[in-house]
Design an enzyme around this catalytic site. Structure first.
Site, PDB file in Angstrom:
ATOM      1  N   LYS A 127       0.874  -1.221  -0.010  1.00  0.00           N
ATOM      2  CA  LYS A 127      -0.004   0.298  -0.174  1.00  0.00           C
ATOM      3  C   LYS A 127       1.157   1.247  -0.195  1.00  0.00           C
ATOM      4  O   LYS A 127       1.908   1.267   0.280  1.00  0.00           O
ATOM      5  CB  LYS A 127      -1.085   0.006   1.159  1.00  0.00           C
ATOM      6  CG  LYS A 127      -2.109  -1.024   0.698  1.00  0.00           C
ATOM      7  CD  LYS A 127      -3.335  -1.095   1.629  1.00  0.00           C
ATOM      8  CE  LYS A 127      -4.553  -2.046   0.993  1.00  0.00           C
ATOM      9  NZ  LYS A 127      -5.257  -2.546   1.954  1.00  0.00           N
ATOM     10  N   ARG A 132      -3.562 -10.151   5.174  1.00  0.00           N
ATOM     11  CA  ARG A 132      -4.049 -10.014   4.120  1.00  0.00           C
ATOM     12  C   ARG A 132      -2.971  -9.659   3.102  1.00  0.00           C
ATOM     13  O   ARG A 132      -2.630  -8.244   3.078  1.00  0.00           O
ATOM     14  CB  ARG A 132      -5.150  -9.281   3.609  1.00  0.00           C
ATOM     15  CG  ARG A 132      -5.882  -9.302   2.410  1.00  0.00           C
ATOM     16  CD  ARG A 132      -7.113  -8.460   2.064  1.00  0.00           C
ATOM     17  NE  ARG A 132      -7.634  -8.492   0.884  1.00  0.00           N
ATOM     18  CZ  ARG A 132      -7.131  -7.673  -0.235  1.00  0.00           C
ATOM     19  NH1 ARG A 132      -6.047  -6.759  -0.118  1.00  0.00           N
ATOM     20  NH2 ARG A 132      -7.693  -7.796  -1.346  1.00  0.00           N
TER      21      ARG A 132
END
Ligand code: HH2
Length: 284
Positions: free
Chosen positions: A229, A263
């Site tokens: 991210k 995740r």
């Protein structure tokens, strides 16, 4: 959906696959499979069903405990093209049932109740809703009817650097839990996820990982998805596929701070990092 619910435990049936995993007492690794043309880090790589299935095999072989399959990019940083029900279904139909057949529990990453219901009917075991039951008014009912766990992720339309992000996430979780309870979803069917990168500044994304323990008071499993991210790029400028080091660092710290599920896109590397961390932790 035939999977027994955890609340059936007292009646004798076996545990839901998620609760079996959580009972292992080690971090659980959820592997990401994006059947999308536009995901922020791997868009287009797995839109072809054969490529998607090959990736599902690979994630499983690399040690994924859960496969998280999505066909609509959420593009946490904006610019996602909303996907119609038909397109989302067309992307999933050739992939999800075959992925279920691999024997690794599958979660369906969708914000549409109809897609969730279809996927659960095909054997998916978990719903992953990046709007935490607060977007599609039918989602909570679908989850309740299928008696499956749901991942409730915090989200906001836009980041606001002025807010206390931990307070905002806490209030969001409380609303989601209220919706879940009113729909008849057992509390122990909820996993909480602070939504790294979603409606947050990079600093706020890091803050929810740093202050993850604040959410432990809900008494529910916590999931963190920091993989590739953008906050990593603000610390060390890097393209999404060059953020493995930052992703692993974030997930190790998330686990230290109370996450039980991570995740990730890079399953093998994450499993290795988690196992070495645990081994050093138990060495004397
Ligand atoms: N992040 C993404 C998508 N789904 N679900 C949960 N529960 N938590 C997350 O942090 C999360 C999520 C975004 O990552 P990715 O799937 O790689 O990208 P895209 O949404 O662009 O497909």
């Amino acid at each position: 959906m035939s999977s027994p619910a955890v609340s059936d435990r007292l009646a004798g049936p076996e545990l839901h696959p998620l609760h079996r995993l959580l009972a292992l007492g080690r971090p659980i690794v959820m592997g990401v499979l994006n059947v999308t043309p536009d995901s922020f880090s791997d868009g287009g790589r797995f839109i072809d069903p054969a490529a998607a299935l090959a990736q599902a095999h690979r994630l499983a072989a690399d040690g994924a405990d859960i496969l998280d399959i999505g066909a609509e990019s959420t593009r946490p940083y904006g610019g996602a093209v909303p996907v119609s029900l038909e397109d989302e279904f067309d992307r999933l139909a050739p992939v999800l049932p075959a992925a279920v057949a691999l024997g690794v529990p599958v979660s369906i990453d969708t914000i549409k109740a109809e897609i969730a219901a279809w996927a659960l009917g095909q054997g998916a075991a978990i719903v992953n809703d990046v709007w935490g039951l607060q977007r599609d008014p039918d989602m909570a009912r679908v989850v309740a009817e299928h008696r499956v766990p749901v991942i409730v992720m915090h989200n906001r339309e836009a980041a606001d650097p002025a807010i206390d992000i931990v307070a905002d996430v806490t209030a969001f979780f409380a609303r989601s839990l209220d919706i879940a309870a009113r729909a008849g979803i057992p509390r122990d069917h909820v996993v909480l996820d602070p939504g790294v990168g979603f409606g947050k500044t990079p600093e706020q994304s890091m803050a929810v990982i740093a202050r993850l323990e604040s959410f432990k008071s809900f008494g529910l499993p916590l999931l963190v998805g920091a993989s590739r991210k953008r906050f990593i790029n603000t610390v060390v400028p890097s393209s999404p596929d060059h953020r493995l080091g930052g992703s692993i660092a974030a997930h190790l710290l998330a686990v230290r701070n109370g996450a039980t599920i991570v995740r990730v896109h890079d399953v093998a590397e994450t499993v290795q990092a988690l196992r070495v961390t645990a081994a050093i932790g138990s060495a004397s």
